[in-house]
Design an enzyme around this catalytic site. Structure first.
Site, PDB file in Angstrom:
ATOM      1  N   ARG A 220       0.841  -1.224   0.018  1.00  0.00           N
ATOM      2  CA  ARG A 220       0.093  -0.029   0.069  1.00  0.00           C
ATOM      3  C   ARG A 220       0.825   1.467  -0.041  1.00  0.00           C
ATOM      4  O   ARG A 220       2.039   1.076   0.112  1.00  0.00           O
ATOM      5  CB  ARG A 220      -1.031   0.101   1.321  1.00  0.00           C
ATOM      6  N   GLY A 221       0.397   2.336   0.049  1.00  0.00           N
ATOM      7  CA  GLY A 221       0.961   3.645   0.083  1.00  0.00           C
ATOM      8  C   GLY A 221       2.021   4.056  -0.809  1.00  0.00           C
ATOM      9  O   GLY A 221       1.875   3.628  -2.388  1.00  0.00           O
TER      10      GLY A 221
ATOM     11  N   VAL B 127      10.775  -6.737   8.030  1.00  0.00           N
ATOM     12  CA  VAL B 127      11.897  -6.264   7.698  1.00  0.00           C
ATOM     13  C   VAL B 127      12.771  -5.959   8.645  1.00  0.00           C
ATOM     14  O   VAL B 127      13.941  -5.475   8.710  1.00  0.00           O
ATOM     15  CB  VAL B 127      11.960  -5.095   6.579  1.00  0.00           C
TER      16      VAL B 127
ATOM     17  N   ASN C  76      11.621   0.827   1.239  1.00  0.00           N
ATOM     18  CA  ASN C  76      10.434   1.615   1.256  1.00  0.00           C
ATOM     19  C   ASN C  76       9.918   1.556   2.601  1.00  0.00           C
ATOM     20  O   ASN C  76       9.412   2.727   3.278  1.00  0.00           O
ATOM     21  CB  ASN C  76       9.572   1.608   0.158  1.00  0.00           C
TER      22      ASN C  76
ATOM     23  N   TYR D 175       8.984  13.676  15.903  1.00  0.00           N
ATOM     24  CA  TYR D 175       9.503  12.939  14.751  1.00  0.00           C
ATOM     25  C   TYR D 175      11.071  12.502  15.112  1.00  0.00           C
ATOM     26  O   TYR D 175      11.859  11.781  14.051  1.00  0.00           O
ATOM     27  CB  TYR D 175       9.420  13.746  13.635  1.00  0.00           C
TER      28      TYR D 175
ATOM     29  N   LYS E 290      16.001   8.529   9.193  1.00  0.00           N
ATOM     30  CA  LYS E 290      15.675   8.995   7.655  1.00  0.00           C
ATOM     31  C   LYS E 290      17.189   9.457   7.324  1.00  0.00           C
ATOM     32  O   LYS E 290      17.766   9.469   5.958  1.00  0.00           O
ATOM     33  CB  LYS E 290      14.645   9.985   7.252  1.00  0.00           C
TER      34      LYS E 290
END
Length: 254
Positions: A17-18, A66, A92, A154, A161
């Site tokens: 999805r996404g 994962v 991803n 975040y 990231k």
């Protein structure tokens, strides 16, 4: 330049999805076989497989957590066994604990970093063995604006990231001599199920809608098209870069 990816096989983590689904469909439109990875949402993964097959490409759904090294390796091997090769690896899948960075404990750190970063390292290592034999490969990773800017709650996700972007640069330099090209894509605010976990979801979306120069939010299809293009020979001299796909949102002093 040829954008035909027929006879290539892509492993895409978190692709039921996404954004992952958007990348899967974009590659499938170019003829690529797809290993659709999922962990919890099997029905969505199977729906993505059906959509890929409707485009004339082949696909299989592979369950794998994962965050576990052995399952990432098994995911890559399952794709190689099913299709005969692994030519494209797309990191991803993403998760994370949304909490103040000063409140993050080691469990939250390990969870976030293992899923978001270590999975890419392990997957790229496993996939590159097949790519080297073929003399061609592509590694695409997915980051976010939070790698460079600070957003509330975040912290650990943003750190992961930033690590993805650094990892991609190191992979790019080491793999490029073998014609394996690695790049990173950085989408803007994309409305997917992942946003449901953000306490400021509505505020984030409204702000992005009001401050994106292109006049609309980025879609999974937008991201998929750029990712697929990076896999073609036309983009072979783009090496180790982070490509922002945000309609200009990140250019403003937010």
């Amino acid at each position: 330049m040829n954008d035909d990816l027929r006879e290539k096989t892509a492993v895409i983590t978190g692709s039921g999805r996404g954004i992952g689904r958007g990348i899967a469909l974009a590659l499938a439109r170019r003829g690529c076989n797809i290993a659709v990875n999922y962990f919890r949402h099997r029905e969505e993964a199977e729906a993505t497989v059906a959509a890929i097959e409707a485009l004339g490409a082949q696909a299989t759904a592979v369950k794998a957590h994962v965050g576990r090294e052995e399952e990432v390796q098994a995911l890559v091997q399952a794709a190689a066994d099913r299709f005969g090769s692994v030519d494209i690896f797309v990191g991803n899948a993403a998760s994370g604990v949304l909490k103040s960075i000063t409140e993050i404990d080691t469990k939250a750190w390990d969870w976030t970093v293992n899923i978001n970063v270590r999975s890419i390292l392990v997957g790229a290592q496993a996939a590159s063995l097949h790519m080297r034999r073929a003399g061609w490969g592509r590694v695409i990773t997915v980051t976010s604006l939070g790698s460079r800017r600070v957003f509330p709650e975040y912290g650990i996700v943003g750190v992961s990231k930033a690590a993805i972007e650094a990892l991609t640069r190191y992979l790019a330099v080491e793999l490029a001599p073998d014609n394996i090209i690695a790049n990173c894509i950085s989408p803007g605010v994309v409305i997917t199920g992942a946003l449901d976990f953000f306490p400021r979801r509505t505020e984030m979306i409204m702000h992005a809608e009001q401050h994106t120069p292109a006049g609309r939010l980025v879609t999974p299809e937008d991201v998929g098209e750029v990712a697929a293009w990076l896999c073609t020979d036309a983009a072979r001299m783009i090496v180790g870069q982070t490509i922002e796909i945000d309609g200009g949102y990140g250019l403003l002093a937010l």
